[in-house]
Scaffold this motif. Structure first.
Motif, PDB file in Angstrom:
ATOM      1  N   SER A  39       0.836  -1.262   0.001  1.00  0.00           N
ATOM      2  CA  SER A  39      -0.047  -0.010  -0.280  1.00  0.00           C
ATOM      3  C   SER A  39       0.890   1.237   0.023  1.00  0.00           C
ATOM      4  O   SER A  39       0.479   2.221  -0.391  1.00  0.00           O
ATOM      5  CB  SER A  39      -0.921   0.108   1.081  1.00  0.00           C
ATOM      6  N   ALA A  42       1.389   2.649  -3.579  1.00  0.00           N
ATOM      7  CA  ALA A  42       0.367   2.910  -4.359  1.00  0.00           C
ATOM      8  C   ALA A  42       0.441   3.980  -5.390  1.00  0.00           C
ATOM      9  O   ALA A  42       0.377   3.785  -6.530  1.00  0.00           O
ATOM     10  CB  ALA A  42      -0.971   3.142  -3.392  1.00  0.00           C
ATOM     11  N   LEU A  56      -7.763  -0.223  -4.745  1.00  0.00           N
ATOM     12  CA  LEU A  56      -6.836  -0.651  -3.607  1.00  0.00           C
ATOM     13  C   LEU A  56      -7.834  -1.381  -2.517  1.00  0.00           C
ATOM     14  O   LEU A  56      -7.089  -2.067  -1.895  1.00  0.00           O
ATOM     15  CB  LEU A  56      -6.458   0.974  -2.954  1.00  0.00           C
ATOM     16  N   GLY A  60      -6.584  -5.413  -0.812  1.00  0.00           N
ATOM     17  CA  GLY A  60      -6.672  -5.693   0.313  1.00  0.00           C
ATOM     18  C   GLY A  60      -7.506  -7.194   0.738  1.00  0.00           C
ATOM     19  O   GLY A  60      -7.261  -7.511   1.811  1.00  0.00           O
ATOM     20  N   ALA A 244      -4.434  -2.189   3.887  1.00  0.00           N
ATOM     21  CA  ALA A 244      -4.711  -1.818   2.487  1.00  0.00           C
ATOM     22  C   ALA A 244      -4.970  -0.436   2.338  1.00  0.00           C
ATOM     23  O   ALA A 244      -4.616   0.050   1.073  1.00  0.00           O
ATOM     24  CB  ALA A 244      -5.870  -2.740   2.253  1.00  0.00           C
ATOM     25  N   LEU A 245      -5.598   0.380   3.003  1.00  0.00           N
ATOM     26  CA  LEU A 245      -6.222   1.720   2.815  1.00  0.00           C
ATOM     27  C   LEU A 245      -5.695   2.885   3.622  1.00  0.00           C
ATOM     28  O   LEU A 245      -5.741   3.759   3.080  1.00  0.00           O
ATOM     29  CB  LEU A 245      -7.638   1.505   2.948  1.00  0.00           C
TER      30      LEU A 245
END
Length: 411
Positions: A39, A42, A56, A60, A244-245
C-alpha cells in the motif's frame, strides 16, 4: 479449576528444539512481509498500473482470503505430507508470489501474485501454533511471544523501507526483495523436513489432522473457540483494512505525504512488538482475558473513531491506538495452544479460527473502498470500522472460564 490448562513448566532446552525455534522465528518474519509493503507504493504503482480506490480495496482481499483458504487446506495438507514438508511448500509459494507480483503488468497479476504469497503465509499462520505445540509444548507462551515479535518485525519493515527502496530503484524491486527473506527461512525448514521424514511414518500419521465436517461442527459449538475467533477476527479485520487503505486515507483526509503515511503503517507494525512480547505471558497468567478484551475495545474505538471524526488532528495517535488495540491477535494465538490438549487439536482450532476470522477480514477492505467511491470521502468507511471493531467486547462472556477446547467438544 478442574479442566483448566495447567501452568507452563520450565524444562531444559535441547539443541534440536533450539534449531526448530530458530526455524519457527524465521518463518514468522515472513508471514507479514507480503502485507505491509504494497500500500505505501500505491502512488508509484499507479504510474504504471491504474489503481482506483476500489482497486486499492481489492488489493486488501488477497491477505485475508489467502489466509482463510489456508485455514481450510493447511491442516489436511499437513496430515498428508507432514507438518514440516507442508511449511517448506508454503515458503516456496511465498518466494514465487513475491516474484510474480513484482513482475505484474496489471492489477489482475498483482492480485494473483499477492494471493500466492499470502496463501503461503496463511499456511504458516495456521500451522505455526501446531509447530509450537509440537516442538515446545512446555513453553507455549514464551515461544508464541517470540514468534509474535518476529511477525511484528516482518510487518513493520516493509512499509518503512518500501518507498526508499522504490526511490532508489523502482517499485518492482521493492516488492521482489522480500523473496530473499523467504529463501533464508526455507533452509532450516528443509532440514527439519528431512529429519521428520526419516523419523516418522511415510503417510504423515504424526501430523496434525484436519477436522472433518462433524469435527468442524463440534468446534463451532465451543464457546471458547468462538471467543477466540471473535477477538482474533476483528483484530484481523482492523489490521488488513489498515494495511490496504491507511496511506490513501491519511493522504486524502489528513494531507499526509506518501513516505510519512508509509512510516505510520510501519508504526502500526512496530507496535505489535510490545504486544507480542507481553500479551502471551499475560494471557497465560490471567484467569480470563477480560481485561485484555476491554482494553482492545477501548483502543479500537479511540483509534478508528479518531480517523473518522478528526483524521487530521492527531493521525499518529489514532494509528498508535489501533496498533495497540491488536491485543486480541497474540492473545488468540496463545489461547489456541493453551486451551488445546494436543498439536492436532491446536491445528484444527487454528484452522477454524483463522478461516472464519480471515473470511471476515477479506470482506471489509473492498466494502470500505466502495463506500469511499460512493460518498466521495473516507468518513463513512472509518465510521463503519469504529462500530465494527467495538464489537470485540462480545468475546468477553465467551472466554470467562478457562477450559480445554477438547473437553468442551467431548461434552
Amino acid at each position: 479449576m478442574p479442566g483448566a490448562p495447567p501452568a507452563t513448566a520450565h524444562r531444559p532446552v535441547a539443541p534440536a528444539v533450539i534449531f526448530a525455534v530458530v526455524a519457527i522465528l524465521l518463518l514468522a518474519v515472513n508471514l507479514r512481509t507480503g502485507v505491509g509493503g504494497l500500500s505505501p507504493l500505491a502512488s508509484a504503482i499507479g504510474r504504471d498500473i491504474t489503481l482506483s480506490a476500489a482497486s486499492l480495496g481489492a488489493l486488501g482481499i488477497p491477505a485475508p482470503l489467502g489466509f482463510a483458504l489456508a485455514g481450510v487446506v493447511a491442516p489436511s495438507a499437513a496430515h498428508r505430507f507432514g507438518l514440516e514438508r507442508t511449511l517448506v511448500g508454503a515458503l516456496v509459494a511465498m518466494i514465487a508470489g513475491h516474484l510474480v507480483r513484482a513482475a505484474a503488468p496489471d492489477v489482475g497479476v498483482l492480485l494473483l501474485g499477492s494471493l500466492i504469497v499470502l496463501m503461503g503465509a496463511g499456511f504458516g499462520n495456521i500451522l505455526l501454533p501446531s509447530a509450537v505445540k509440537r516442538y515446545a509444548p512446555h513453553r507455549i507462551a514464551a515461544l508464541t511471544a517470540a514468534y509474535g515479535t518476529a511477525m511484528s518485525v516482518g510487518a513493520a519493515l516493509p512499509p518503512l523501507v518500501a518507498v526508499p527502496i522504490a526511490a532508489g530503484s523502482d517499485w518492482r524491486a521493492s516488492l521482489a526483495v522480500w523473496s530473499l527473506v523467504a529463501v533464508a527461512a526455507l533452509v532450516p525448514w528443509v532440514v527439519l523436513a528431512v529429519r521428520a521424514r526419516r523419523a516418522s511414518a511415510p503417510n504423515g500419521a504424526d501430523a496434525p489432522r484436519a477436522p472433518d465436517a462433524r469435527g468442524a461442527i463440534a468446534l463451532a459449538r465451543s464457546r471458547t473457540v468462538w471467543g477466540i475467533t471473535i477477538g482474533f477476527g476483528l483484530s484481523s479485520v482492523s489490521a488488513y483494512a489498515l494495511f490496504a487503505l491507511l496511506p490513501e486515507v491519511l493522504r486524502e483526509s489528513a494531507g499526509v505525504a506518501a513516505a510519512s503515511a508509509g512510516a505510520l503503517v510501519a508504526l502500526f507494525g512496530i507496535l505489535g512488538l510490545p504486544l507480542a512480547l507481553t500479551v502471551p505471558g499475560l494471557t497465560s497468567r490471567l484467569r480470563n482475558p477480560t481485561p485484555l478484551l476491554v482494553t482492545a475495545t477501548a483502543l479500537f474505538t479511540a483509534g478508528w473513531g479518531g480517523l473518522w471524526l478528526a483524521p487530521s488532528f492527531a493521525p499518529v495517535a489514532w494509528v498508535a491506538a489501533i496498533g495497540l488495540g491488536q491485543i486480541a491477535f497474540p492473545m488468540g494465538l496463545t489461547l489456541i495452544g493453551l486451551r488445546s490438549r494436543t498439536d492436532r487439536t491446536a491445528a484444527a482450532v487454528s484452522g477454524f479460527v483463522q478461516t472464519v476470522g480471515y473470511v471476515a477480514a477479506a470482506a471489509v477492505p473492498p466494502v470500505l473502498g466502495v463506500l469511499r467511491d460512493q460518498t466521495g470521502s473516507w468518513s463513512a468507511s472509518m465510521g463503519f470500522m469504529t462500530l465494527l471493531t467495538a464489537a470485540t467486547a462480545t468475546a468477553i462472556p465467551l472466554l470467562r472460564r478457562a477450559r480445554y477446547i477438547d473437553d468442551e467438544i467431548a461434552r
